[in-house]
Design a protein around this motif. Sequence first.
Motif, PDB file in Angstrom:
ATOM      1  N   HIS A  41       0.804  -1.211   0.000  1.00 29.49           N
ATOM      2  CA  HIS A  41       0.000   0.000   0.000  1.00 29.49           C
ATOM      3  C   HIS A  41       0.839   1.264   0.000  1.00 29.49           C
ATOM      4  O   HIS A  41       2.076   1.229   0.135  1.00 29.49           O
ATOM      5  N   GLY A  46      -4.278   1.422   2.386  1.00 30.31           N
ATOM      6  CA  GLY A  46      -4.470   0.007   2.663  1.00 30.31           C
ATOM      7  C   GLY A  46      -4.363  -0.823   1.401  1.00 30.31           C
ATOM      8  O   GLY A  46      -4.199  -0.298   0.290  1.00 30.31           O
ATOM      9  N   THR A  70       0.244  -5.819   4.304  1.00 26.48           N
ATOM     10  CA  THR A  70       0.114  -4.652   5.173  1.00 26.48           C
ATOM     11  C   THR A  70       1.369  -4.564   6.013  1.00 26.48           C
ATOM     12  O   THR A  70       1.676  -5.469   6.795  1.00 26.48           O
ATOM     13  N   ARG A  74       1.559   0.114   9.516  1.00 27.78           N
ATOM     14  CA  ARG A  74       0.121   0.231   9.320  1.00 27.78           C
ATOM     15  C   ARG A  74      -0.624  -0.737  10.236  1.00 27.78           C
ATOM     16  O   ARG A  74      -1.712  -0.426  10.725  1.00 27.78           O
TER      17      ARG A  74
END
Length: 236
Positions: A41, A46, A70, A74
Motif C-alpha cells: 500500500h 491500505g 500490510t 500500518r
Amino acid sequence: MLRASGRPPARQREVETASGPARALIEEPDGAPSFLLALTHGAGGGIDAPDLLAVRDAALRLGGTVARITQPYRVRGARAPGSASRQDAAWVEILTALRGSPPGGPAGLAGPLPPGPGESPPPAGQDRLLPLVQGGRSNGARVACRTAAAVDAVAVIALAFPLRPPGRPERSRAAELRIPGRKLLIVSGDRDRFGVPGRRAGARVVVLAGEGHALSRQPAAVGRAVTAWLPRVLGA
C-alpha cells in the motif's frame, strides 16, 4: 494465457519482523501458480486501493499467486512509515518469510509460499521455484523499487510513484527508479501532484489521462497495463 475464475479462498498470514508484525493476504490462482506477486500500500493507505485490486485481479488471471501485504507500521495504526531503512529491512524480512528461503538465493527466483500453522503443504509438483514480482502504490512503489535487488525480484510494478513532494522539484526520487537487471512498469496519472516519471531504459511507462495520484478513476486501465506487460516480462 488468462485463466478462468474458480480460485481457492484467500488466506491471511501474520509475519513477525524487527519492526513488529506484518499481515499478508494471500490469494491463489485456480491452478498451479507460475509466479509470485507481492503488493503493498501507500503511506497511509491500505491493500484494498482500487489500483492494487486491479493489479491483483490481472495477476490472478495470468496464473500468479498474489500476496497483498500490510506493513508493520500500518498494522500498529501509524500513517507514516518512518525510517526508509527500517521500512526496507522489514519488507525484506516479510518476503523472506513468505518465500521460505534466506536472502541471497538464486537471482530472480522465489520459493513457493510455505504453509502457515495448521495448513497442509502444497500438492506434489507445486514446489518448484517461482519468479518473484513485487509492486506497490505511492510509498509502497518506492519500497518495491528500493528492495528489488535485495529480494531478487525479476520485475517491479510502480503505481503512482511519488517522483517528488508536491511543489518540491529539487527533491527528486528518480534515483529509486534505477533498478538495473530488473524490469519496471510505471503507471501514473497525468494529473498526479507528486509528478510523473519520464521514460527510462528498461522501463515501461504508462500515463493515464485524467488520473491523479489515487489512480482510482479508471483502475481497469491499470489492470490492462499489467496484463499487457507482465507476460512478456515473465516470458509467458
